[in-house]
Design an enzyme around this catalytic site. Structure first.
Site, PDB file in Angstrom:
ATOM      1  N   HIS A   1       0.832  -1.211   0.000  1.00  0.00           N
ATOM      2  CA  HIS A   1       0.000   0.000   0.000  1.00  0.00           C
ATOM      3  C   HIS A   1       0.856   1.245   0.000  1.00  0.00           C
ATOM      4  CE1 HIS A   1       0.690  -1.256   4.180  1.00  0.00           C
ATOM      5  NE2 HIS A   1       0.731   0.017   4.477  1.00  0.00           N
TER       6      HIS A   1
ATOM      7  N   HIS B   1       0.737   5.224   1.083  1.00  0.00           N
ATOM      8  CA  HIS B   1       0.041   6.245   1.868  1.00  0.00           C
ATOM      9  C   HIS B   1       0.100   7.584   1.127  1.00  0.00           C
ATOM     10  CE1 HIS B   1       0.195   4.152   5.937  1.00  0.00           C
ATOM     11  NE2 HIS B   1       1.177   3.507   5.328  1.00  0.00           N
TER      12      HIS B   1
HETATM   13  P1  AMP Z   1       1.680   0.482   7.415  1.00  0.00           P
HETATM   14  O1  AMP Z   1       2.073   0.732   8.839  1.00  0.00           O
HETATM   15  O2  AMP Z   1       2.475   1.247   6.411  1.00  0.00           O
HETATM   16  O3  AMP Z   1       1.630  -1.018   7.124  1.00  0.00           O
HETATM   17  O4  AMP Z   1       0.221   1.067   7.268  1.00  0.00           O
HETATM   18  C1  AMP Z   1      -0.929   0.341   7.543  1.00  0.00           C
HETATM   19  C2  AMP Z   1      -2.040   1.344   7.661  1.00  0.00           C
HETATM   20  O5  AMP Z   1      -3.263   0.649   7.562  1.00  0.00           O
HETATM   21  C3  AMP Z   1      -2.048   2.099   8.994  1.00  0.00           C
HETATM   22  O6  AMP Z   1      -1.870   3.490   8.741  1.00  0.00           O
HETATM   23  C4  AMP Z   1      -3.434   1.782   9.553  1.00  0.00           C
HETATM   24  O7  AMP Z   1      -4.040   2.889  10.165  1.00  0.00           O
HETATM   25  C5  AMP Z   1      -4.206   1.351   8.322  1.00  0.00           C
HETATM   26  N1  AMP Z   1      -5.303   0.438   8.581  1.00  0.00           N
HETATM   27  C6  AMP Z   1      -5.272  -0.706   9.306  1.00  0.00           C
HETATM   28  N2  AMP Z   1      -6.482  -1.295   9.306  1.00  0.00           N
HETATM   29  C7  AMP Z   1      -7.301  -0.507   8.550  1.00  0.00           C
HETATM   30  C8  AMP Z   1      -8.671  -0.570   8.168  1.00  0.00           C
HETATM   31  N3  AMP Z   1      -9.469  -1.571   8.567  1.00  0.00           N
HETATM   32  N4  AMP Z   1      -9.175   0.413   7.401  1.00  0.00           N
HETATM   33  C9  AMP Z   1      -8.385   1.423   6.990  1.00  0.00           C
HETATM   34  N5  AMP Z   1      -7.075   1.538   7.314  1.00  0.00           N
HETATM   35  C10 AMP Z   1      -6.541   0.588   8.088  1.00  0.00           C
END
Ligand code: AMP
Ligand code: ZN
Length: 139
Positions: A99, A101
């Site tokens: 993903h 951001h």
């Molecule tokens: P990372 O730390 O780069 O793996 O980012 C994962 C992101 O996913 C974090 O910023 C979380 O807030 C986001 N996240 C986790 N679960 C969900 C969800 N159910 N819906 C939307 N965002 C999520």
């Protein structure tokens, strides 16, 4: 992947607040909203990280990033936007579905604080040439 939270959002098995979707990618709001409008862009194909993603998948995903970035920024009059992609636990990845951001920025204390520590005094010009050679040998 059946136990992947982002695959579940793609399939509609758990809720996600979507802002763009087509047959290959999905953009939806990050639940943490580090800053207002914080969005994640994901491929629909489950791949864990940048080391696994196919070139045409990431190329297609990034082809949509400028439009998304402009929409997010203009919706809330943001002054700028950071693009962040974490790969591996050590790099801060917590969801192991690739993903990107998109983090709109409103000021120095808006909720996102990227810090790059400057180590330039630890490296000579020769060190940098050697580092570059080591990387190039792997390309
Ligand atoms: P990372 O730390 O780069 O793996 O980012 C994962 C992101 O996913 C974090 O910023 C979380 O807030 C986001 N996240 C986790 N679960 C969900 C969800 N159910 N819906 C939307 N965002 C999520
Ligand atoms: Zn997944």
């Amino acid at each position: 992947m059946s136990n992947c939270i982002f695959c579940k959002i793609i399939k509609g098995e758990i809720p996600g607040v979507k802002i763009y979707e087509d047959d290959r990618i999905l953009a939806f709001l990050d639940i943490s909203q580090a800053t207002k409008g914080h969005t994640l862009v994901i491929p629909k194909e489950h791949v864990e990280n940048v080391f696994e993603v196919k070139e045409d998948t990431i190329a297609y995903l990034f082809s949509k990033v400028p439009q998304l970035a402009k929409a997010i920024t203009s919706a809330f009059n943001a002054e700028g936007l950071n693009i962040l992609n974490n790969n591996g636990k050590v790099a801060g990845q917590s969801v192991f579905h690739f993903h990107v951001h998109l983090i709109p920025r409103y000021g120095n204390e808006d909720g996102y604080q990227p810090v790059l520590v400057n180590h330039m005094n630890d490296y000579t010009k020769e060190d940098l040439v050697k580092i570059a050679e080591q990387i190039k040998a792997k390309l």
